[in-house]
Enzyme design. Structure first.
Site, short mmCIF file in Angstrom:
data_model
loop_
_atom_site.label_atom_id
_atom_site.label_comp_id
_atom_site.label_asym_id
_atom_site.label_seq_id
_atom_site.Cartn_x
_atom_site.Cartn_y
_atom_site.Cartn_z
N ASP A 45 -25.79 29.04 4.17
CA ASP A 45 -24.43 29.52 4.36
C ASP A 45 -24.39 30.59 5.46
O ASP A 45 -23.52 30.55 6.34
CB ASP A 45 -23.87 30.08 3.05
CG ASP A 45 -22.50 30.70 3.22
OD1 ASP A 45 -21.57 29.99 3.63
OD2 ASP A 45 -22.36 31.91 2.93
N ALA A 46 -25.33 31.51 5.41
CA ALA A 46 -25.39 32.57 6.43
C ALA A 46 -25.64 31.97 7.81
O ALA A 46 -25.00 32.36 8.79
CB ALA A 46 -26.49 33.57 6.08
#
Length: 166
Positions: A45-46
Site C-alpha cells: 500500500d505504501a
C-alpha cells in the site's frame, strides 16, 4: 490496536537491543515468503501510494488538496480491485499464491468498499509488498504501471459517464 503491542513496538523499534534483551530481528532477516500477508499489504500500500503520488506530480499540479483527493481515489480499495481483476490473468502461480494469502487475511473491511473489493485490493497490495521486499523491482514496476493505466481508464470512463459530476 492492542495497547501492549503498541507499547512493545514503541519501546523496541527505535533502539538497538544489545545485551538488554532478545536480539532485534530485522525484516531482511526473515524470508519474504514468511512475512504475514497483512505486513506485505502494508508495504505494498505504501509503495503504490508513493508511486501514484510521484506519477501525479508529472502533471504539474501544485494544489496538494487536489493531488490528495485524486490519489485517494486511485489507491482506494475499489480502484485497486478493478486493477487487480484486469491484471489477474497475467499473474504467475507464485504471484497468485501471494494474492490469495492477502485476500484471505483477516482484517476489518471499511465502509467505502465491498468485502470482495477490499479482499482483492488487500491481495493486490500484498503482492506489491512481496515484490518490493523480494527486490523484484522490474516486475513490481510493470504491475504498478499497468494498474495505474487501468485505474486511469476506469476513472476517466466513470467521469465521462457521469458528465463530470460526483
Amino acid at each position: 490496536m492492542k495497547f501492549d503491542q503498541f507499547q512493545f513496538l514503541l519501546q523496541n523499534a527505535f533502539c538497538e537491543s544489545e545485551g538488554d534483551g532478545p536480539p532485534k530481528v530485522k525484516y531482511k532477516d526473515i524470508p519474504v515468503e514468511r512475512l504475514h500477508p497483512l505486513v506485505l499489504a502494508y508495504v505494498g500500500d505504501a509503495y503504490f501510494t508513493l508511486y501514484v503520488r510521484t506519477t501525479l506530480l508529472s502533471y504539474e499540479q501544485n494544489k496538494v488538496r487536489v493531488l490528495h483527493t485524486l490519489d485517494s481515489k486511485i489507491v482506494s480499495a475499489t480502484m485497486q480491485a478493478v486493477a487487480f481483476q484486469s491484471l489477474e490473468s497475467g499473474l504467475t502461480e507464485q504471484e497468485m499464491s501471494i494474492v490469495k494469502r492477502g485476500r484471505n487475511a483477516k482484517s476489518t473491511v471499511p465502509k467505502s468498499a465491498t468485502v470482495a473489493e477490499y479482499r482483492n485490493s488487500t491481495g493486490f497490495e500484498a503482492l506489491l509488498g512481496y515484490l518490493y521486499l523480494g527486490k523484484n523491482y522490474e516486475r513490481l514496476s510493470e504491475l504498478v504501471e499497468k494498474a495505474f493505466a487501468v485505474i486511469s481508464r476506469e476513472m476517466t470512463k466513470t467521469a465521462k459517464d457521469s458528465g463530470g459530476k460526483k
